[in-house]
Design a protein around this motif. Structure first.
Motif, PDB file in Angstrom:
ATOM      1  N   GLN A  20       0.972  -0.942   0.143  1.00 16.45           N
ATOM      2  CA  GLN A  20      -0.335  -0.096   0.113  1.00 16.45           C
ATOM      3  C   GLN A  20       0.852   1.574   0.254  1.00 16.45           C
ATOM      4  O   GLN A  20       1.878   1.052  -0.049  1.00 16.45           O
ATOM      5  CB  GLN A  20      -1.103   0.268   1.401  1.00 16.45           C
ATOM      6  CG  GLN A  20      -1.779  -1.213   1.267  1.00 16.45           C
ATOM      7  CD  GLN A  20      -3.085  -0.982   2.836  1.00 16.45           C
ATOM      8  OE1 GLN A  20      -4.235   0.264   2.600  1.00 16.45           O
ATOM      9  NE2 GLN A  20      -2.060  -1.587   3.920  1.00 16.45           N
ATOM     10  N   ASN A  21       0.421   2.244  -0.850  1.00 14.75           N
ATOM     11  CA  ASN A  21       0.856   4.021  -0.633  1.00 14.75           C
ATOM     12  C   ASN A  21       2.148   3.876  -0.794  1.00 14.75           C
ATOM     13  O   ASN A  21       3.086   4.229  -0.425  1.00 14.75           O
ATOM     14  CB  ASN A  21       0.858   4.067   1.365  1.00 14.75           C
ATOM     15  CG  ASN A  21      -0.603   3.995   1.743  1.00 14.75           C
ATOM     16  OD1 ASN A  21      -1.136   4.354   1.006  1.00 14.75           O
ATOM     17  ND2 ASN A  21      -0.779   3.699   2.878  1.00 14.75           N
ATOM     18  N   GLY A  22       2.456   2.567  -2.025  1.00 17.00           N
ATOM     19  CA  GLY A  22       3.707   3.133  -2.974  1.00 17.00           C
ATOM     20  C   GLY A  22       4.028   4.458  -3.523  1.00 17.00           C
ATOM     21  O   GLY A  22       3.291   5.013  -3.712  1.00 17.00           O
ATOM     22  N   ASN A  23       5.206   4.411  -4.539  1.00 14.25           N
ATOM     23  CA  ASN A  23       5.160   5.580  -5.149  1.00 14.25           C
ATOM     24  C   ASN A  23       4.269   5.072  -6.452  1.00 14.25           C
ATOM     25  O   ASN A  23       3.653   5.886  -7.021  1.00 14.25           O
ATOM     26  CB  ASN A  23       6.683   5.332  -5.762  1.00 14.25           C
ATOM     27  CG  ASN A  23       7.842   5.379  -5.228  1.00 14.25           C
ATOM     28  OD1 ASN A  23       7.874   6.846  -4.440  1.00 14.25           O
ATOM     29  ND2 ASN A  23       9.140   4.798  -4.631  1.00 14.25           N
ATOM     30  N   LEU A  24       4.113   3.754  -6.535  1.00 15.80           N
ATOM     31  CA  LEU A  24       3.215   3.349  -7.830  1.00 15.80           C
ATOM     32  C   LEU A  24       1.916   2.727  -7.118  1.00 15.80           C
ATOM     33  O   LEU A  24       0.730   3.021  -7.761  1.00 15.80           O
ATOM     34  CB  LEU A  24       3.690   3.022  -8.949  1.00 15.80           C
ATOM     35  CG  LEU A  24       2.872   2.256 -10.030  1.00 15.80           C
ATOM     36  CD1 LEU A  24       2.610   3.460 -10.782  1.00 15.80           C
ATOM     37  CD2 LEU A  24       3.298   0.657 -11.159  1.00 15.80           C
ATOM     38  N   ILE A  25       1.637   1.956  -6.356  1.00 20.10           N
ATOM     39  CA  ILE A  25       0.830   1.083  -6.713  1.00 20.10           C
ATOM     40  C   ILE A  25       0.227   1.319  -5.177  1.00 20.10           C
ATOM     41  O   ILE A  25       0.380   2.028  -3.319  1.00 20.10           O
ATOM     42  CB  ILE A  25       1.081  -0.656  -6.032  1.00 20.10           C
ATOM     43  CG1 ILE A  25       2.106  -0.743  -6.919  1.00 20.10           C
ATOM     44  CG2 ILE A  25      -0.501  -1.285  -5.170  1.00 20.10           C
ATOM     45  CD1 ILE A  25       2.857  -2.218  -6.858  1.00 20.10           C
ATOM     46  N   GLU A  26      -1.070   2.482  -5.091  1.00 24.21           N
ATOM     47  CA  GLU A  26      -2.266   2.658  -3.912  1.00 24.21           C
ATOM     48  C   GLU A  26      -2.362   1.207  -2.514  1.00 24.21           C
ATOM     49  O   GLU A  26      -2.494   1.643  -2.009  1.00 24.21           O
ATOM     50  CB  GLU A  26      -3.386   3.306  -4.598  1.00 24.21           C
ATOM     51  CG  GLU A  26      -3.784   4.088  -3.781  1.00 24.21           C
ATOM     52  CD  GLU A  26      -4.662   5.465  -3.868  1.00 24.21           C
ATOM     53  OE1 GLU A  26      -5.654   5.478  -3.372  1.00 24.21           O
ATOM     54  OE2 GLU A  26      -4.910   4.709  -5.257  1.00 24.21           O
ATOM     55  N   LYS A  27      -3.132   0.347  -3.465  1.00 26.28           N
ATOM     56  CA  LYS A  27      -2.992  -1.194  -3.003  1.00 26.28           C
ATOM     57  C   LYS A  27      -2.949  -2.174  -3.736  1.00 26.28           C
ATOM     58  O   LYS A  27      -3.295  -2.304  -4.823  1.00 26.28           O
ATOM     59  CB  LYS A  27      -4.416  -1.010  -2.535  1.00 26.28           C
ATOM     60  CG  LYS A  27      -5.018  -1.878  -1.647  1.00 26.28           C
ATOM     61  CD  LYS A  27      -6.417  -1.426  -1.220  1.00 26.28           C
ATOM     62  CE  LYS A  27      -7.305  -3.081  -0.743  1.00 26.28           C
ATOM     63  NZ  LYS A  27      -8.637  -3.252  -0.678  1.00 26.28           N
ATOM     64  N   GLY A  28      -2.744  -3.319  -3.117  1.00 28.61           N
ATOM     65  CA  GLY A  28      -2.003  -3.860  -4.567  1.00 28.61           C
ATOM     66  C   GLY A  28      -2.523  -5.154  -2.724  1.00 28.61           C
ATOM     67  O   GLY A  28      -1.701  -5.098  -2.104  1.00 28.61           O
ATOM     68  N   GLY A  29      -2.686  -6.570  -3.863  1.00 26.48           N
ATOM     69  CA  GLY A  29      -2.773  -7.688  -2.731  1.00 26.48           C
ATOM     70  C   GLY A  29      -1.911  -8.704  -3.857  1.00 26.48           C
ATOM     71  O   GLY A  29      -2.751  -8.781  -5.298  1.00 26.48           O
TER      72      GLY A  29
END
Length: 304
Positions: free
Chosen positions: A50-59
């Motif tokens: 979560q809250n990465g440079n690109l990925i807002e949310k992923g699983g």
């Protein structure tokens, strides 16, 4: 013969590979892992970024569960036995950038170890990979589908046209009369036959899983440095709403997880962190938003 333990082990390796590659692709965020046990049998590894440079949310989730099917699921699966085993990897990535697409991938295996369906054991592979751009970029859509076709053609020439059509039909939001995105491939109950052995089908399943990173990395890097404005961000949130509608109303994996008492947080990790539903929202005539809607229908030949 390939055992369910071998399949689960390979799927765990694919989960590891994808998590490592996505961490590098994002460059900031790291996965948080939770090991969970399912009441009734089995468990899994939930990994959220979560809250990465690109990925807002992923699983990127792995599960291997077993136990007894409910009467409702026995009817859905058209089986008359209780005991089951299911394992798989499921991925959904929601980027923070409106020009980078949402992507979903799933590979799975199901068996009823001690039962017989007709004169054959109940066991099959399923899965697929599909793309949901907030804005459809034709060149990217063709790249995505051509890569999937190459993966499929390695194992059988009929796989891509058959599974592409299946995805068009499956990822269709009936109440909106539009597809969730530009599709991809989707398959279920894929079993050994006169042309393909269990080894062949298992290798195909792993190839679908390992297609994810090179394809998505290319699409991300093509678009991550584009600028965007508030209007485009709002359109992204609007399209995320459509994604949520499909997953909550139609998605078979969501229904299976909830029906088998799976871990709710893992099952619903596919939902976006933020979405909007604007009443009767209509894009401006001739806009890039309207152009995207024109591409959200079945039967587009992206691979030619």
């Amino acid at each position: 013969m390939i055992t369910k333990e071998q399949i689960a082990e390979e799927y765990q390796s694919i989960q590891d590979e994808i998590c490592e590659a996505l961490t590098q692709l994002d460059g900031k965020a790291h996965f948080e892992q939770e090991i969970w046990q399912r009441e009734g049998g089995g468990g899994g590894r939930t990994r959220i970024i979560q809250n990465g440079n690109l990925i807002e949310k992923g699983g990127v989730n792995f599960s291997a569960v077993h136990g007894q099917l409910s009467d409702g699921l026995k009817k859905v699966l058209n089986v008359d036995q209780d005991d089951f085993f299911a394992t798989g990897v499921s991925i959904v990535i929601h980027p923070n950038h409106p020009w980078v697409p949402i992507i979903h991938m799933n590979i799975r295996y199901f068996e009823m170890p001690s039962s017989v369906f007709g004169d054959k054991p109940v066991r099959w592979f399923g899965g697929g990979i599909d793309l949901t751009p907030h804005y459809v970029i034709e060149e990217d859509a063709r790249f995505f589908h051509r890569q999937l076709k190459n993966c499929c053609d390695t194992y059988h020439r009929e796989f891509y046209p058959r599974f592409k059509t299946w995805a068009d039909e499956y990822f269709f939001i009936k109440h909106r009369h539009e597809t969730r995105g530009i599709g991809g491939i989707f398959y279920d109950r894929l079993a050994a036959n006169d042309e393909l052995s269990w080894v062949d089908i298992f290798e195909f399943s792993k190839s679908v899983g390992r297609t994810f990173i090179p394809v998505y990395s290319e699409l991300v890097n093509r678009n991550r440095n584009k600028t965007y404005n508030e209007e485009e961000q709002n359109w992204q949130y609007q399209r995320r709403g459509r994604y949520a509608e499909f997953n909550l109303v139609y998605d078979a994996g969501t229904k299976f997880g909830l029906e088998t008492n799976g871990r709710v947080e893992s099952i619903l990790m596919s939902l976006p962190p933020q979405a909007r539903w604007m009443y009767n929202h209509q894009p401006a005539p001739g806009s890039k938003e309207e152009k995207t809607l024109d591409f959200l229908h079945k039967g587009i030949d992206w691979a030619s």
